[in-house]
Enzyme design. Structure first.
Site, mmCIF file in Angstrom:
data_model
loop_
_atom_site.group_PDB
_atom_site.id
_atom_site.type_symbol
_atom_site.label_atom_id
_atom_site.label_comp_id
_atom_site.label_asym_id
_atom_site.label_seq_id
_atom_site.Cartn_x
_atom_site.Cartn_y
_atom_site.Cartn_z
ATOM 1 N N CYS A 145 -47.792 -18.417 32.836
ATOM 2 C CA CYS A 145 -48.160 -19.455 33.809
ATOM 3 C C CYS A 145 -47.307 -20.720 33.720
ATOM 4 O O CYS A 145 -47.400 -21.590 34.593
ATOM 5 C CB CYS A 145 -49.639 -19.829 33.651
ATOM 6 N N LYS A 202 -53.295 13.746 1.769
ATOM 7 C CA LYS A 202 -54.361 12.738 1.678
ATOM 8 C C LYS A 202 -54.682 12.359 3.122
ATOM 9 O O LYS A 202 -53.982 11.558 3.740
ATOM 10 C CB LYS A 202 -53.905 11.515 0.880
ATOM 11 N N CYS A 224 -46.109 -21.260 28.305
ATOM 12 C CA CYS A 224 -46.673 -19.911 28.401
ATOM 13 C C CYS A 224 -45.827 -19.069 29.362
ATOM 14 O O CYS A 224 -45.584 -19.494 30.497
ATOM 15 C CB CYS A 224 -48.120 -19.982 28.884
ATOM 16 N N SER A 232 -62.673 6.454 -6.206
ATOM 17 C CA SER A 232 -61.380 6.391 -5.530
ATOM 18 C C SER A 232 -60.328 7.023 -6.430
ATOM 19 O O SER A 232 -60.602 7.373 -7.579
ATOM 20 C CB SER A 232 -61.002 4.935 -5.245
ATOM 21 N N ASP A 244 -51.060 -2.820 -0.577
ATOM 22 C CA ASP A 244 -50.615 -2.179 -1.812
ATOM 23 C C ASP A 244 -49.858 -3.157 -2.706
ATOM 24 O O ASP A 244 -50.013 -3.146 -3.938
ATOM 25 C CB ASP A 244 -49.727 -0.976 -1.489
ATOM 26 N N ASN A 270 -50.928 -1.555 5.264
ATOM 27 C CA ASN A 270 -51.079 -0.869 3.976
ATOM 28 C C ASN A 270 -50.023 -1.353 2.986
ATOM 29 O O ASN A 270 -50.283 -1.473 1.786
ATOM 30 C CB ASN A 270 -50.942 0.647 4.168
ATOM 31 N N PHE A 271 -48.822 -1.614 3.502
ATOM 32 C CA PHE A 271 -47.723 -2.083 2.655
ATOM 33 C C PHE A 271 -48.113 -3.396 1.981
ATOM 34 O O PHE A 271 -47.946 -3.580 0.771
ATOM 35 C CB PHE A 271 -46.465 -2.259 3.516
ATOM 36 N N GLU A 293 -62.631 15.898 4.547
ATOM 37 C CA GLU A 293 -62.302 14.743 5.391
ATOM 38 C C GLU A 293 -62.525 15.092 6.859
ATOM 39 O O GLU A 293 -62.034 16.126 7.348
ATOM 40 C CB GLU A 293 -60.843 14.333 5.170
ATOM 41 N N LYS A 350 -48.302 7.762 -2.377
ATOM 42 C CA LYS A 350 -47.976 7.167 -1.078
ATOM 43 C C LYS A 350 -46.467 7.042 -0.988
ATOM 44 O O LYS A 350 -45.817 6.563 -1.922
ATOM 45 C CB LYS A 350 -48.643 5.795 -0.928
#
Length: 651
Positions: A387, A102, A384, A78, A34, A30-31, A157, A295
């Site tokens: 393995c 929210k 890896c 929105s 935004d 989200n950071f 919601e 937010k």
């Protein structure tokens, strides 16, 4: 230059929105979203250019499901958003507002007629939603009948609480099948085609807006509308009245409370309490002007990068994980964060010892925000961890990732280890798929025999998160107990292609549980066994022709006490009968229990309907499933669970 960046941002943000809303997955935090969204807004304001597919003017995507679709009477817009409390105060001016959670779930529109729930529709893309009325009726807290007898429309919601989310995830053994967050689980649960599944998921509904209720005086107040909904039996979203003078303290109240909330929230909503004044403000192309979303600014902390752990997965992808000095974020101690891919490492210019700034995306997922040192000297893993095979860098769409190309890498074969320790195999309690994956990542387990040598890693295991001395002791006791194993369970545990428990039992019985004789048998001998055939015979012989398999089996035989069954000379009353079981069962604890009952009477249970099948067991005899269709084509009788029980009990 600005136009090129606008086009780039629109493409990136739309791709992220599509993944989130249509596919219930996240490709960026989200950071990050935004920050990119805010950059796009600034560029559009600067240039005056807004593209037709810009996320600043378009809401969501077309709905993708088989559920009926319905157009909303008015578009569901929105909310504009901010991370500034001062901006919230400015938004209020001299007006009163309602501040509430929210919620992070799925928005639903409910319609009641004459006091009864008439219809439930998802938000969808804001204009067209999906009709989920049958599913809504299974939500835990939606009233089926209400006192108000007029036409009532409200929005709210649907959410799944963290406590229920954790219980559901804990019941899923496959790590890849676990849900990433409550929102993803809720989205899938609400939009099920079978309402029974929805009912099992404990979906809750919180009302946040009244759309229509004729003949009721709400005193021009949004808060009064929510009070009315509560009087009708609805759970309304938690809220407080605010002014510009107390908004800061109320935001702080919510920011403290979210740390212990049992339901997911990704911010707050502020709406003007004065209904008529709010309506008079109208809307922008995308946002209503009477409300705004808040937010939280993510809490950040400075720390020191100690190392990068390379974690191999079953797909061959090796994921980098940053390990840093522990810091407190959002009330919890944090010392690890996923770096996702090599491109992010390069972008952050990471090096061991760097001073980094970390935060929790959505106050949950640790991420690195900035690198203040930028020494840029971190070396990618050359081999890896699972393995020792040489790693390979792949680049796709400008993103670099690290991979193990070894087809026999144990991390790629986590399913085979999960099968090996399963109930009908070695039956080792405490070795979940998640635990196995951790032990493989650490290099404790590379082959099946390594499970019986875990005592050498006692100190490391006891010190791991989620473990302790008692958990370790219980695990070792379960491993020790599993050493006493019947041959057919051992053969099943090896995971030989086409050979499950039923076929293993047939082969073991034919050879009288003589393992040496069995593993040396040729294809013709095995194929001649009733119910085996050429395909199974070839799989069995091929497995024991492989040198690595022979070495592993020899080592296991030395570690185990393989027991023999005592076979009765009498043939069971279902001898030679072949069953296929499909669908859910009610009288048996699980499908394996039904298989055991059939096999004890000499029958066999297979996975697919063929001309050799004698009975298909399906409680839904009229189902249009592939198995039912095949059975009808071949003339195979379809019997119910009740018919099967009668057959078993009358033998």
């Amino acid at each position: 230059m600005d136009l090129d960046r606008i086009k780039e941002l629109v493409e990136i943000l739309n791709k992220a929105s599509k993944a989130y809303y249509q596919e219930s997955r996240e490709i960026m935090s989200n950071f990050e979203y935004d920050a990119l969204y805010d950059e796009l807004v600034r560029l559009e304001e600067k240039t005056g250019i807004v593209l037709s597919d810009s996320p600043t003017v378009n809401v969501g995507y077309e709905v993708l499901s088989q559920l009926p679709k319905e157009t909303h009477p008015s578009p569901m817009l929105s909310l504009n958003k901010t991370k500034s409390v001062d901006e919230l105060a400015s938004f209020l001016g001299d007006k009163e507002g309602i501040l509430s959670w929210k919620l992070d779930g799925l928005t639903i529109v409910l319609t009641y007629e004459d006091g009864s729930l008439n219809k439930a529709v998802t938000r969808g893309n804001g204009e067209v939603g999906e009709v989920i009325t049958a599913n809504a009726k299974t939500f835990k807290n939606i009233p089926m009948q209400i006192p108000y007898k007029g036409s009532l429309v409200l929005r709210g919601e649907a959410v799944i609480k963290y406590s229920d989310f954790e219980k559901i995830n804990a019941s899923i053994s496959d790590v890849d099948a676990k849900y990433k967050n409550p929102r993803n689980l809720c989205s899938g649960s609400v939009r099920q085609l079978d309402s029974k599944i929805t009912a099992m998921r404990n979906v809750n509904f919180f009302a946040f807006s009244l759309v229509e209720a004729e003949g009721v005086d709400f005193k021009n107040s949004r808060n009064e509308q929510l009070n009315f909904l509560e009087s009708q039996g609805f759970d309304a979203v938690e809220r407080v009245k605010v002014t510009k003078d107390n908004i800061r303290s109320k935001v702080e109240f919510f920011s403290e409370k979210i740390k212990t909330n049992d339901f997911p929230s990704d911010g707050l909503v502020l709406i003007l309490d004065d209904i008529e004044y709010g309506r008079s403000l109208g809307n922008t192309a995308k946002f209503p002007r009477d409300s705004i979303a808040f937010k939280w600014k993510d809490e950040t902390a400075l720390t020191k990068l100690l190392e990068v752990e390379w974690s191999p997965s079953r797909t061959g992808l090796i994921n980098p994980v940053a390990i840093f000095e522990s810091v407190e974020l959002e009330g919890t101690s944090v010392s690890r964060a996923s770096l996702h891919n090599l491109s992010i490492i390069e972008e952050l210019k990471l090096g061991i010892g760097d001073e980094i700034e970390v935060y929790k995306a959505n106050m949950i997922i640790p991420q690195i925000l900035k690198n203040h040192t930028c020494s840029n000297n971190l070396e990618f893993a050359k081999t890896c961890p699972a393995c020792g095979f040489e790693t390979h860098v792949k680049s796709e769409n400008g993103v670099k990732t690290l991979h193990c190309l070894n087809e026999k890498c144990p991390a790629k074969h986590i399913k085979s280890f999960t099968h090996f320790v399963g109930r009908n195999a070695m039956n080792i309690d405490g070795l979940s798929e998640e635990t196995l994956e951790k032990f493989i990542d650490e290099g404790f387990i590379k082959e099946f025999p390594d499970i019986y040598k875990l005592e050498q890693y006692e100190e490391d295991i006891v010190g791991k998160k989620g473990f302790g001395q008692k958990s370790y002791d219980n695990l070792i006791a379960a491993i020790e107990k599993s050493k006493d194993v019947y041959l057919h369970n051992f053969i099943n545990a090896l995971g030989i292609l086409n050979i499950g428990l039923s076929n293993a039992k047939m082969i073991c019985k034919h050879f009288g549980d003589d393992f040496d004789l069995m593993r040396k048998a040729d294809r013709d001998t095995l194929a001649a066994i009733d119910g085996v055939g050429e395909v199974i015979a070839d799989s069995f012989v091929s497995y024991f022709e492989d040198e690595d398999n022979k070495r592993i089996v020899d080592e296991l035989v030395k570690l185990l006490n393989i027991k023999k069954n005592e076979y009765s000379e009498e043939e069971g009353s279902l001898n030679g009968k072949v069953f296929v079981i499909t669908g859910s069962l009610n009288s048996f604890g699980n499908r394996d229990e039904a298989k055991d009952r059939i096999e004890k009477l000499g029958g066999k249970v297979t996975g697919s309907v063929t001309k050799k099948t004698d009975y298909l067991v399906n409680n839904d005899i009229n189902s249009t499933s592939g198995k039912n269709k095949k059975a009808k084509e071949l003339g195979v009788p379809i019997i119910s669970e009740e018919d099967l029980l009668a057959m078993l009990e009358n033998q």
